[in-house]
Design an enzyme around this catalytic site. Structure first.
Site, mmCIF file in Angstrom:
data_model
loop_
_atom_site.group_PDB
_atom_site.id
_atom_site.type_symbol
_atom_site.label_atom_id
_atom_site.label_comp_id
_atom_site.label_asym_id
_atom_site.label_seq_id
_atom_site.Cartn_x
_atom_site.Cartn_y
_atom_site.Cartn_z
ATOM 1 N N SER A 16 0.811 -1.222 0.000
ATOM 2 C CA SER A 16 0.000 0.000 0.000
ATOM 3 C C SER A 16 0.849 1.279 0.000
ATOM 4 O O SER A 16 0.535 2.215 -0.743
ATOM 5 C CB SER A 16 -0.958 -0.001 1.188
ATOM 6 O OG SER A 16 -1.930 -0.996 1.007
ATOM 7 N N LYS A 66 -9.664 -5.902 10.661
ATOM 8 C CA LYS A 66 -10.753 -5.278 9.896
ATOM 9 C C LYS A 66 -12.097 -5.319 10.623
ATOM 10 O O LYS A 66 -12.967 -4.498 10.365
ATOM 11 C CB LYS A 66 -10.889 -5.952 8.524
ATOM 12 C CG LYS A 66 -9.731 -5.639 7.585
ATOM 13 C CD LYS A 66 -9.948 -6.261 6.214
ATOM 14 C CE LYS A 66 -8.789 -5.933 5.290
ATOM 15 N NZ LYS A 66 -8.999 -6.398 3.925
ATOM 16 N N ASP A 102 -12.887 -2.866 -0.154
ATOM 17 C CA ASP A 102 -12.569 -4.169 -0.757
ATOM 18 C C ASP A 102 -13.678 -4.626 -1.709
ATOM 19 O O ASP A 102 -13.399 -5.147 -2.796
ATOM 20 C CB ASP A 102 -12.382 -5.239 0.331
ATOM 21 C CG ASP A 102 -11.072 -5.061 1.087
ATOM 22 O OD1 ASP A 102 -10.085 -4.614 0.486
ATOM 23 O OD2 ASP A 102 -11.039 -5.373 2.299
ATOM 24 N N ASN A 149 -16.112 -23.681 3.260
ATOM 25 C CA ASN A 149 -14.930 -23.390 4.075
ATOM 26 C C ASN A 149 -14.592 -24.616 4.901
ATOM 27 O O ASN A 149 -15.475 -25.378 5.305
ATOM 28 C CB ASN A 149 -15.211 -22.203 5.010
ATOM 29 C CG ASN A 149 -13.957 -21.711 5.694
ATOM 30 O OD1 ASN A 149 -12.941 -21.476 5.035
ATOM 31 N ND2 ASN A 149 -13.996 -21.568 7.008
#
Ligand code: ATR
Length: 278
Positions: A16, A66, A102, A149
């Site tokens: 970033s 987050k 995102d 998952n």
């Protein structure tokens, strides 16, 4: 000096600063700088305080904070609310607001490649920190979304977030289905790896690629971009399917964050793409 920051743990790998400092230079923001900082959970309060008192102009939040950042904020906006995932902080009047870029970054990466993702069957693999952002991109527009998952409980939690979005859109709830790890869904148009499997060179998801690649139009998308080609993408490419890594999503999410902070629409052009050539 206007200071911007990306915080996470680990943070060494973050590209970033490279991108944002480049755009700051291109747009003549010579009094701005963007740095990375490894932090612990206890440091989150101080980061939010520094944004509130103007010492830090803006922040990106990465793994694993987050979600943990959310209770510390005055408000969260748009996709951040729907995904319960915040990757960008900005001061608005006297408040610190959280955003999720995102989801927008992921959508932009599809749209800029002219990939039609509406009314399609989607398979999302994984249920980690970024998965709800990917799911949100498809909610309300997909024909069917499968989530799988290794730890099924986490996939069910992600589904709940998607179902809440569907309800708020007034859509029916059964578009999102959790399937067992290793269970094959119907043939999907887009298959996305949101797990961390593939970050290390020889890691494998052990999927039924023969089945998954029956439709040669199926796009395989891996959010990982370093390495540029995970085994997930390699297996698909060798079977003749289209593949895409997470590089463009990363750039677009950065572009949206830059816009939130500065009001400037930065170019996602060959120059900035080249910065990420590994
Ligand atoms: P977190 O789970 O803390 O949010 P993450 O890096 O955002 O961390 O997510 C990791 C994702 O990769 C999860 O979906 C994880 O599956 P589990 O929920 O079962 O842990 C997945 N993952 C990691 N290693 C894996 C492996 N060897 N096989 C399958 N999935 C794996």
């Amino acid at each position: 000096m206007k200071k911007y920051i990306v915080i996470g743990n680990p943070i060494d790998h973050s590209m970033s600063p490279l991108i944002h400092n480049y755009w700051m230079k291109v747009h003549g923001l010579i009094d701005s700088t963007y740095v990375k900082k490894k932090i612990e959970k206890k440091d989150l309060v101080s980061i939010v305080d520094q944004i509130r008192n103007g010492k830090i102009k803006g922040a990106n939040i990465t793994v694993p904070f987050k979600k943990e950042i959310i209770p510390l904020l005055d408000d969260i906006k748009g996709d951040a609310k729907l995904t319960q995932s915040v990757n960008t902080l900005c001061k608005v009047n006297s408040e610190v607001h959280g955003y999720n870029t995102d989801t927008g970054g992921f959508k932009n990466s599809l749209e800029n490649d002219h990939i039609n993702y509406k009314n399609k069957n989607i398979l999302i693999i994984g249920a980690g920190g970024v998965t709800s952002s990917v799911l949100e991109a498809f909610v309300g527009t997909a024909n069917k979304i499968y989530i799988t998952n290794r730890t099924k409980k986490k996939a069910k939690e992600i589904k709940k977030l998607g179902d809440n979005s569907l309800i708020s859109l007034g859509r029916k709830k059964d578009t999102i289905e959790v399937i067992d790890w290793g269970e094959n869904p119907e043939i999907c148009d887009i298959i996305i790896n949101t797990t961390s499997v593939g970050l290390k060179k020889n890691e494998n998801l052990n999927l039924d690629f023969k089945y998954y690649t029956k439709n040669k139009n199926t796009l395989f998308y891996d959010l990982i971009y370093n390495p540029t080609e995970t085994n997930f993408l390699k297996e698909a490419r060798l079977r003749g399917n289209r593949t895409k890594n997470g590089k463009m999503m990363f750039l677009w999410q950065a572009q949206i964050a830059f816009q939130i902070w500065t009001g400037i629409t930065a170019e996602v052009d060959t120059n900035v793409i080249k910065l990420l050539d590994l």
